[in-house]
Scaffold this motif. Structure first.
Motif, PDB file in Angstrom:
ATOM      1  N   THR A  75       0.815  -1.214   0.000  1.00 31.21           N
ATOM      2  CA  THR A  75       0.000   0.000   0.000  1.00 31.21           C
ATOM      3  C   THR A  75       0.848   1.263   0.000  1.00 31.21           C
ATOM      4  OG1 THR A  75      -1.723  -1.188   1.222  1.00 31.21           O
ATOM      5  CG2 THR A  75      -1.881   1.205   1.196  1.00 31.21           C
ATOM      6  N   THR A  76       1.954   1.250   0.739  1.00 32.14           N
ATOM      7  CA  THR A  76       2.793   2.457   0.819  1.00 32.14           C
ATOM      8  C   THR A  76       3.822   2.534  -0.305  1.00 32.14           C
ATOM      9  OG1 THR A  76       4.378   1.351   2.300  1.00 32.14           O
ATOM     10  CG2 THR A  76       2.581   2.586   3.330  1.00 32.14           C
ATOM     11  N   THR A  79       3.624   5.219  -3.597  1.00 30.16           N
ATOM     12  CA  THR A  79       3.861   6.647  -3.363  1.00 30.16           C
ATOM     13  C   THR A  79       5.255   6.907  -2.799  1.00 30.16           C
ATOM     14  OG1 THR A  79       2.730   6.437  -1.213  1.00 30.16           O
ATOM     15  CG2 THR A  79       1.430   7.244  -3.059  1.00 30.16           C
ATOM     16  N   ILE A  91      -0.742  13.167  -6.061  1.00 28.18           N
ATOM     17  CA  ILE A  91      -1.708  12.084  -5.868  1.00 28.18           C
ATOM     18  C   ILE A  91      -3.117  12.667  -5.845  1.00 28.18           C
ATOM     19  CG2 ILE A  91      -1.453  12.179  -3.331  1.00 28.18           C
ATOM     20  CD1 ILE A  91      -1.948   9.113  -3.338  1.00 28.18           C
ATOM     21  N   THR A  95      -7.495   8.685  -4.984  1.00 27.80           N
ATOM     22  CA  THR A  95      -6.400   7.726  -4.778  1.00 27.80           C
ATOM     23  C   THR A  95      -5.842   7.861  -3.370  1.00 27.80           C
ATOM     24  OG1 THR A  95      -5.850   7.941  -7.121  1.00 27.80           O
ATOM     25  CG2 THR A  95      -4.204   6.904  -5.696  1.00 27.80           C
ATOM     26  N   CYS A  96      -5.724   9.110  -2.922  1.00 21.95           N
ATOM     27  CA  CYS A  96      -5.207   9.380  -1.581  1.00 21.95           C
ATOM     28  C   CYS A  96      -6.133   8.788  -0.516  1.00 21.95           C
ATOM     29  CB  CYS A  96      -5.073  10.890  -1.381  1.00 21.95           C
ATOM     30  SG  CYS A  96      -4.170  11.375   0.094  1.00 21.95           S
ATOM     31  N   THR A  98      -8.224   6.312  -0.926  1.00 25.64           N
ATOM     32  CA  THR A  98      -8.154   4.843  -1.014  1.00 25.64           C
ATOM     33  C   THR A  98      -6.936   4.323  -0.263  1.00 25.64           C
ATOM     34  OG1 THR A  98      -9.244   4.889  -3.180  1.00 25.64           O
ATOM     35  CG2 THR A  98      -8.038   2.887  -2.602  1.00 25.64           C
ATOM     36  N   GLN A  99      -5.788   4.972  -0.490  1.00 25.76           N
ATOM     37  CA  GLN A  99      -4.579   4.567   0.226  1.00 25.76           C
ATOM     38  C   GLN A  99      -4.756   4.747   1.735  1.00 25.76           C
ATOM     39  OE1 GLN A  99      -0.930   6.989   0.167  1.00 25.76           O
ATOM     40  NE2 GLN A  99       0.182   5.149  -0.456  1.00 25.76           N
ATOM     41  N   LEU A 103      -4.444   1.783   4.564  1.00 26.55           N
ATOM     42  CA  LEU A 103      -3.425   1.900   5.610  1.00 26.55           C
ATOM     43  C   LEU A 103      -4.033   1.805   7.002  1.00 26.55           C
ATOM     44  CD1 LEU A 103      -0.958   4.664   4.343  1.00 26.55           C
ATOM     45  CD2 LEU A 103      -0.545   2.224   4.601  1.00 26.55           C
ATOM     46  N   TYR A 177       2.825   9.233   2.197  1.00 24.74           N
ATOM     47  CA  TYR A 177       1.593   8.476   1.958  1.00 24.74           C
ATOM     48  C   TYR A 177       0.492   9.199   2.706  1.00 24.74           C
ATOM     49  CZ  TYR A 177       4.247   6.488   5.803  1.00 24.74           C
ATOM     50  OH  TYR A 177       5.063   6.343   6.886  1.00 24.74           O
ATOM     51  N   CYS A 178      -0.763   8.797   2.452  1.00 21.53           N
ATOM     52  CA  CYS A 178      -1.915   9.547   2.958  1.00 21.53           C
ATOM     53  C   CYS A 178      -2.393   8.993   4.303  1.00 21.53           C
ATOM     54  CB  CYS A 178      -3.056   9.488   1.948  1.00 21.53           C
ATOM     55  SG  CYS A 178      -2.617  10.240   0.365  1.00 21.53           S
TER      56      CYS A 178
END
Length: 323
Positions: A75-76, A79, A91, A95-96, A98-99, A103, A177-178
């Protein structure tokens, strides 16, 4: 209207500010970390699946932990490596989100698996004769399903609550990442609902889980100290060492990151970045190494598999050059 405006929102992920515009100088160690994490957790999963002697509650739970760590790494990775390998940090909002969802859901799952592993160790030490009859494959399967469903449904409202915000301020995120707490600080609206639900979600998952882990280890310590023979006491406690390391690797950076985000306004801007990287990058790398080194049966099976693979390679090589 807000939803329509948010369609075009592009966030800029943060790297390490001290590196300036060129973030590629640490690309190699990060790629190496991801390779170790993916290879290590895949090895654990393959070994446990192939070896029938490892189809026991302790190792099935370890496979769940490895699967969760593997998911976190996947997942990470897009990005993080996008920033540090290609200097690409854009991003889109969807998408952000979703990530962010995956996470936080995977973090809740890992927390749940760590609780199940603590209870597994507690039963193994308190009542070893009934261990197999209590932790049957059916019980382990239902436990895994419960952990999965809890994580999915508790975290599910978070991206929905976040997507409704307008983002009219800076779109620059702190991390590579988000994360929920990082995104909502950029919202041009009252985020009290998100903050309250985020706190409730954390308490329902990691808060409750940490309490169960503490209680389990108090009972484990009590049981270990009641054993009179020093060798047996050491052996009983040694069965918990790997799990204790996994718990500390998960919870210490998590608690530190939460404290920094909520109360560390005057702290260095680099501190939450480093804490977040440690929280999500280090456990997937270290957990399989610890379990491979400290768990005798896992270590033996890994050596056996690689020995057989090496022998087959040598035989194939000899056969290929023999006329």
């Amino acid at each position: 209207m807000e939803a329509a405006q948010n369609v075009s929102v592009i966030f800029l992920l943060g790297g390490i500010p001290e590196l300036g515009d060129d973030q590629t100088s640490i690309a190699f160690p990060l790629c190496l970390l991801y390779l170790v994490a993916l290879f290590g957790n895949c090895t654990i999963l393959v070994i446990i699946k192939r070896e029938e002697s490892l189809h026991q509650p302790m190792y099935i739970l370890l496979a769940m932990l490895a699967l969760t760590d593997f998911g976190v790494s996947l997942t990470t990775m897009p990005t993080v490596l996008g920033i540090f390998c290609f200097n690409y940090n854009e991003i889109p909002l969807d998408t952000c989100l979703t990530q962010m969802y995956f996470l936080h859901a995977l973090a809740a799952m890992e927390s749940g698996v760590l609780v199940a592993m603590a209870i597994d160790r507690l039963i193994a030490i308190w009542d070893p004769l009934r261990y197999s009859s209590i932790l049957t494959p059916s019980v382990i399967g239902k436990t895994g399903l419960a952990i999965l469903l809890r994580s999915v449904f508790v975290v599910f409202p978070v991206p929905l609550l976040t997507k409704r915000f307008p983002f009219c301020r800076s779109h620059v995120l702190s991390h590579s990442y988000c994360l929920h707490q990082d995104i909502i600080r950029l919202a041009c609206a009252d985020t009290i609902v998100n903050s309250i639900y985020g706190l409730v979600a954390v308490l329902m998952t990691k808060g409750v889980d940490s309490m169960f882990i503490i209680i389990s280890y108090i009972l484990i310590l009590k049981a270990v100290l009641s054993i009179k023979a020093n060798e047996a006491r050491l052996k009983a406690f040694n069965t918990c060492v790997c799990h204790l390391c996994a718990v500390l690797l998960f919870y210490i950076p998590l608690i530190g990151l939460s404290i920094v985000h909520r109360f560390g306004k005057s702290a260095s801007h680099l501190l939450p970045i480093l804490m977040a990287d440690i929280y999500l990058l280090v456990p997937p790398v270290i957990n399989p190494i610890i379990y491979s080194v400290k768990t005798k049966l896992i270590r033996q099976k890994i050596i056996k598999v690689f020995s057989v693979t090496r022998k087959r390679t040598l035989v194939s090589g000899v056969a290929a050059i023999t006329p």
